[in-house]
Design an enzyme around this catalytic site. Structure first.
Site, mmCIF file in Angstrom:
data_model
loop_
_atom_site.group_PDB
_atom_site.id
_atom_site.type_symbol
_atom_site.label_atom_id
_atom_site.label_comp_id
_atom_site.label_asym_id
_atom_site.label_seq_id
_atom_site.Cartn_x
_atom_site.Cartn_y
_atom_site.Cartn_z
ATOM 1 N N GLU A 1 44.756 -48.098 -5.390
ATOM 2 C CA GLU A 1 44.299 -46.950 -4.610
ATOM 3 C C GLU A 1 43.382 -47.320 -3.454
ATOM 4 O O GLU A 1 43.055 -46.477 -2.634
ATOM 5 C CB GLU A 1 43.597 -45.934 -5.525
ATOM 6 N N CYS B 1 44.224 -51.289 -9.150
ATOM 7 C CA CYS B 1 45.113 -50.142 -9.465
ATOM 8 C C CYS B 1 45.793 -49.569 -8.237
ATOM 9 O O CYS B 1 46.506 -48.560 -8.302
ATOM 10 C CB CYS B 1 44.334 -49.092 -10.244
ATOM 11 N N ASN C 1 42.943 -53.060 -4.298
ATOM 12 C CA ASN C 1 42.256 -53.363 -5.559
ATOM 13 C C ASN C 1 43.275 -53.313 -6.709
ATOM 14 O O ASN C 1 44.447 -52.993 -6.474
ATOM 15 C CB ASN C 1 41.129 -52.345 -5.737
HETATM 16 P P1 ADP Z 1 36.597 -45.920 -14.122
HETATM 17 O O1 ADP Z 1 37.142 -44.644 -14.668
HETATM 18 O O2 ADP Z 1 36.180 -46.865 -15.224
HETATM 19 O O3 ADP Z 1 35.490 -45.743 -13.134
HETATM 20 P P2 ADP Z 1 39.210 -46.334 -12.818
HETATM 21 O O4 ADP Z 1 40.149 -46.230 -13.969
HETATM 22 O O5 ADP Z 1 39.113 -45.167 -11.898
HETATM 23 O O6 ADP Z 1 37.740 -46.720 -13.353
HETATM 24 O O7 ADP Z 1 39.585 -47.616 -11.975
HETATM 25 C C1 ADP Z 1 39.088 -47.769 -10.659
HETATM 26 C C2 ADP Z 1 39.104 -49.194 -10.263
HETATM 27 O O8 ADP Z 1 38.169 -49.931 -11.053
HETATM 28 C C3 ADP Z 1 40.406 -49.946 -10.475
HETATM 29 O O9 ADP Z 1 41.356 -49.743 -9.499
HETATM 30 C C4 ADP Z 1 39.901 -51.363 -10.465
HETATM 31 O O10 ADP Z 1 39.643 -51.805 -9.156
HETATM 32 C C5 ADP Z 1 38.617 -51.249 -11.233
HETATM 33 N N1 ADP Z 1 38.812 -51.489 -12.673
HETATM 34 C C6 ADP Z 1 39.355 -50.657 -13.588
HETATM 35 N N2 ADP Z 1 39.391 -51.217 -14.815
HETATM 36 C C7 ADP Z 1 38.848 -52.436 -14.686
HETATM 37 C C8 ADP Z 1 38.582 -53.526 -15.573
HETATM 38 N N3 ADP Z 1 38.904 -53.484 -16.873
HETATM 39 N N4 ADP Z 1 38.015 -54.622 -15.057
HETATM 40 C C9 ADP Z 1 37.687 -54.697 -13.765
HETATM 41 N N5 ADP Z 1 37.905 -53.717 -12.887
HETATM 42 C C10 ADP Z 1 38.473 -52.610 -13.323
#
Ligand code: ADP
Length: 572
Positions: free
Chosen positions: A273, A271, A269
């Site tokens: 992970e 980021c 995905n």
């Molecule tokens: P959150 O804290 O908003 O739940 P994270 O920072 O843990 O999200 O990110 C987890 C995953 O969510 C990322 O690896 C990516 O797959 C997805 N993600 C994060 N930001 C975005 C975004 N702006 N648009 C789409 N997907 C995102």
């Protein structure tokens, strides 16, 4: 609910349900009620006389106590018409116009629903190859990435998330040089994180200083040889310059592929992970470790393993329910996701936990704690998944998975992932993921340039307890970013309250490796370098990550981009 000022701002801006004029029509409590009710509803699907009201109450308490939060799409969309609850998707990109533009369309649908997408472009023929049907010349993976990038730009997520992609190219693709440098200009391909897909064969060639073959993805024949050390150097230099590309170790992702018969894992995905098969999706959630501490009568903290175990069990139950009630953006994704039923339970607030325990992040004690915590979490999560497999059945591909015949049937193909928790850690008011504290006072640049000033609450609490707190001292900490040189603070505080830049890249990697050891999926981690770090240090860090079993590396050198999310010393 004990919700902070920044948390409230984030929730009001993006998470609370709005009417057509953009006014919020639910409160924070109502948001969690909506999510808890929708997710608990899945229990009724498995068992018509399930006591969903009591499950709803437990989920509601779990979230409103800030013990656990699911990923953003679940908070935004559960119990609402859109109903898309996952953060992570991987889509295949085939080597034909039809397949490429089909993937563009699918990505647009996913972005609209708040999910992020990862792609491998490795199957696309190299730039300059011939196109049989037209007699023309192919434009190659990087030019098609620009198309995906522009489509993402245009979608802009209907007001929820901006759209995030991961683009991966195998290191043995003929266009690898163009790929490594495609983000040298930071204003380019901004909706993508890029990573080079590294193979064991390539790493061995780097270590022995030899060349390696570039393979035409179409004909599988060798196009030319490249010097492995030279390509490695090129990756490192570009990462040093502005953080891109990252690297992922493809063979390691596939070593942990739970259903090898279904094909290869070729991407993660956005980021990094969550490695997934084409068309798989995964929903994540994270436990707030600060809430897993108990304080004795002398004010000393220890980990409350009993509470942690209960929280893990309830979180696994929650995440498995999410798979059931999720409204998938494409039918094929629903089908593939439900074959393995992967969930990604992780942690946030690990650094804050260390502060309460009085353990410096860059110490062997912290690394050992990280490893044993994660072992405990994964084992407890897997046991809960086995328990769920009783009444609900194991994931359909269990029989052909690497677990068959070795463990009890499991409900979920993977149980743990360490997410960045970029937004949900703000909602929980704790440090993000397993990252060290970036600075003890700073300005956070989130969501459309809104600046959120922050002073670390744990530092404030502990300084107040010891009678050391003053406004003047806080301003000094804000200016310097680090506590290391603030002489008026006692030595024990300066040693424990270390920030990202006080910590060596080696310590960052050792912590990533400690968590990776017991994480089913992968670990989101950024290795911070000081502005004046040498290229050679980046190179050493990559090799160490490889030796310690990490699945990928993302680095960032302070000040190497015009706009960065976290800034040292920038406070109001
Ligand atoms: P959150 O804290 O908003 O739940 P994270 O920072 O843990 O999200 O990110 C987890 C995953 O969510 C990322 O690896 C990516 O797959 C997805 N993600 C994060 N930001 C975005 C975004 N702006 N648009 C789409 N997907 C995102």
């Amino acid at each position: 609910m004990n919700i902070g000022k920044n948390a409230l701002m984030v929730l009001e801006k993006r998470y609370l349900t709005k009417d057509e004029n953009g006014n919020n029509i639910e409160t924070v409590e109502e948001l969690f009620r909506r999510v808890a009710a929708a997710v608990a509803g899945a229990d009724g699907l498995f068992c018509p006389d399930a006591d969903t009201a009591s499950v709803e109450k437990r989920f509601y308490d779990l979230m409103t106590n800030l013990d656990f939060l699911p990923n953003s799409p679940t908070l935004m969309n559960a119990g609402r018409p859109l109903g898309q609850l996952s953060a992570c998707f991987v889509l295949p990109v085939g080597d034909s116009m039809e397949e490429i533009f089909e993937a563009v369309k699918q990505a647009a649908l996913i972005h609209k629903s708040g999910g992020g997408t990862g792609f491998s472009f490795s199957r696309l023929r190299a730039a300059g190859s011939t196109v049989r049907s037209t007699g023309g010349v192919a434009s190659g993976p990087v030019s098609f990435m620009r198309v995906f990038n522009m489509a993402t730009e245009a979608v802009k997520q209907g007001g929820t998330r901006r759209g995030a992609n991961m683009g991966i190219l195998r290191v043995d693709h003929p266009d690898i040089r163009e790929f490594i440098t495609c983000k040298t200009n930071n204003a380019d391909i901004t909706n993508f994180n890029i990573s080079v897909g590294i193979t064991e064969a390539f790493m061995r060639a780097v270590e022995s200083g030899t060349s390696y073959p570039l393979i035409d993805p179409k004909t599988k024949s060798v196009v030319r040889e490249e010097s492995a050390p030279e390509i490695f150097r090129m990756i490192v230099e570009n990462a040093w310059r502005n953080g891109e590309p990252g690297i992922i170790f493809l063979d390691r992702l596939n070593r942990d592929n739970i259903v090898p018969g279904q094909g290869e894992i070729e991407s993660t995905n956005p980021c990094g992970e969550q490695p997934l098969l084409p068309y798989e999706s995964c929903n994540l959630g994270s436990i707030n470790l600060v809430n897993m501490l108990k304080e004795d009568e002398n004010g000393n903290y220890t980990v409350d393993y009993g509470k942690l175990k209960e929280t893990v069990e309830l979180a696994v139950h929650f995440l498995d329910n999410v798979i059931e009630i999720n409204k998938y953006p494409i039918e094929k994704i629903e089908e593939v996701t439900k074959l393995t039923r992967k969930i990604g339970l992780g942690v946030m607030g690990f650094s804050d936990m260390l502060l309460y325990l009085g353990i410096p992040y860059d110490s062997q004690q912290a690394v050992s704690l990280g490893e044993s915590l994660m072992q405990f979490i994964t084992e407890s999560a897997r046991a809960k998944s086995a328990e769920l497999a009783g009444p609900r059945g194991p994931f359909p591909l269990f029989g052909e998975s690497i677990y068959a015949g070795k463990t009890e049937p499991l409900r979920n193909g993977t149980v743990t992932t360490i997410a960045p928790t970029g937004t949900i850690s703000i909602i929980a008011g704790c440090s993000s993921g397993i990252e060290p504290i970036f600075a003890y006072a700073f300005v956070r640049n989130v969501m459309d340039n809104t600046e959120l000033p922050e002073v670390n609450p744990v530092l404030e609490e502990i300084l107040r307890k010891r009678g050391l707190y003053s406004g003047e001292l806080m301003r000094k900490i804000a200016d310097q970013g680090s506590l290391a040189d603030i002489q008026e603070l006692p030595e024990d505080i300066r040693r424990v309250f270390v920030c990202s830049h006080d910590i060596s890249p080696e310590s960052h990697i050792r912590m990533q490796a400690a968590f990776q050891k017991y994480t089913d999926n992968a670990v989101s981690k950024t290795v911070n370098f000081r502005h004046d770090a040498a290229v050679e240090e980046v190179s050493k860090t990559y090799l160490l990550a490889y030796r310690l079993g990490c699945k990928g590396v993302t680095i960032y050198r302070d000040g190497s981009r015009d706009s960065q999310v976290l800034n040292i010393g920038k406070v109001n």
